[in-house]
Design an enzyme around this catalytic site. Sequence first.
Site, short mmCIF file in Angstrom:
data_model
loop_
_atom_site.label_atom_id
_atom_site.label_comp_id
_atom_site.label_asym_id
_atom_site.label_seq_id
_atom_site.Cartn_x
_atom_site.Cartn_y
_atom_site.Cartn_z
CG ASP A 30 140.39 -4.38 66.89
OD1 ASP A 30 140.28 -3.71 65.64
OD2 ASP A 30 141.77 -4.61 67.19
CG ASP A 31 138.46 -5.28 62.88
OD1 ASP A 31 138.65 -3.84 62.80
OD2 ASP A 31 139.30 -5.78 62.16
CB CYS A 70 141.88 -0.11 64.12
SG CYS A 70 143.02 -1.21 63.16
CG HIS A 127 147.12 0.03 66.01
ND1 HIS A 127 146.01 -0.35 65.16
CD2 HIS A 127 148.18 0.24 65.05
CE1 HIS A 127 146.50 -0.28 63.93
NE2 HIS A 127 147.67 -0.32 63.78
CG HIS A 214 141.93 -7.06 64.51
ND1 HIS A 214 143.16 -7.81 63.88
CD2 HIS A 214 142.05 -5.78 63.87
CE1 HIS A 214 143.74 -6.94 62.99
NE2 HIS A 214 143.21 -5.90 62.97
CG ASP A 277 138.48 -0.65 66.17
OD1 ASP A 277 137.71 -1.41 65.91
OD2 ASP A 277 139.66 -0.91 66.04
CE LYS A 293 140.16 -3.20 59.60
NZ LYS A 293 140.67 -4.17 60.67
#
Length: 449
Positions: A30-31, A70, A127, A214, A277, A293
């Site tokens: 994530d990220d 995301c 999510h 994240h 993601d 991002k």
Amino acid sequence: MAAAAATALPGGQAFAKPKGPPNFLFIMADDLGWADVGCYGRDDIPTPNIDKLAQQGMRFTDAYANSSVCSPTRLGLITGRYQYRLPLGAEEPLGIHSDKRLPDETSTMPELLAAANYQTSLVGKWHLGTVPGAGPLQHGYQSFWGIRSGGVDYFRHSFIMGEEETPDLWDGETPIEENGYLTELLGQRASEEILRMSANEAPFLLSLHFTAPHWPWETAEDIEAARLARNSLDFEGGSMAIYRGMVESLDLAIGGVLKTLKKAGLDDNTVVVFTSDNGGERFSKTWPFNGMKGELLEGGIRTPLIVRWPGRIKKASVTAQTAMSMDWLPTMLETAGVDYDPSDFDGVSLLPALIGGSVKDRKLFWRYQAHDQKALREGPWKYLSIAGHDYLFNIDDDPMERANKKTIETERFAQMQSEWEAWNETMLPYPEGNPSWSNKFGGFMADRY
């Protein structure tokens, strides 16, 4: 799941053909930035387990996320389509109190594989809506252990805004409490799922969606900071040292899961995928790209992508095949031998590239509401528009997106701009207004361009 006779692949190389359809272990960070692991260029964070995957399989140099944030990417992944075809895709990203949900009639990756006799499990981040009755179990996953929202405290497992704290750790439909650092807990649970599903004859899909790295910015040693935390939306905090610790914990958890897979005797017939993601956050390394991002610059959408399938994917191989999150649904269906109509998806199967086929040209499209961003990648060329300012870059020659060619390659620029507009006409329009949540990301872009 022993190997059968060898089969010839493009280029004359022979690989063993496994019995029955393979398992899928899909690992999503994530990220995580494009160059945040050693095999992509980061030299100050040890990531031996992820790097070993690249040594044992294939590394993509031109892989992308469906979005620069995301939840839209996760929608593209699970449906195999551009997320902008569904109202949920306009949420960039999906807020914890949103009433948007994935429509019941939407075909999903786990649903289609379950119909082909696969066991399906999600460990980690969903999510795609926190509305009751619209979670993973209603969309094809037979088991779920993780969080429903976009990000929680790593120790308290809650979304925190001042004095308001929303617990968000679930075992199926049941809220649970668990002590421990979330990255480690997700790795442990994934190992348990592998052992549970390996006891059955049916193949499995295990989606392992970590929340690391994240924010909130917490390492496995930061339990005291977590106790005092008052804001899960930590846009200003953190440090490079904390980020390094979070990525190291991620790599260690992945190593534990891969060790369990091997102990269970499932290595040879399991396709392992590792990716992110979207592009990286402020502490990420995205070199040689620019952006982060929330931006459609390469640093905001280019992601690491590693795939291992022993006996089928050549070790230590590298491909320049362009790939996108939405490609994994058709890729899994073809790899599993499931018949499907390619016109049902915007994504394409990557199986030919994985087993040694030639690179195929394609067009990839993006949009992002904050700062009115648009992008189209075709071959080495990229059309980019930010807040009404238009650009044309040759990504191969200019990965940092600095040399604008729109006044030199005028015909190419006009054609790609027109193609983007034609594609956008086939997508749902954004709802009126520019949500402030979306503007939390990509906020530096107006100053940069």
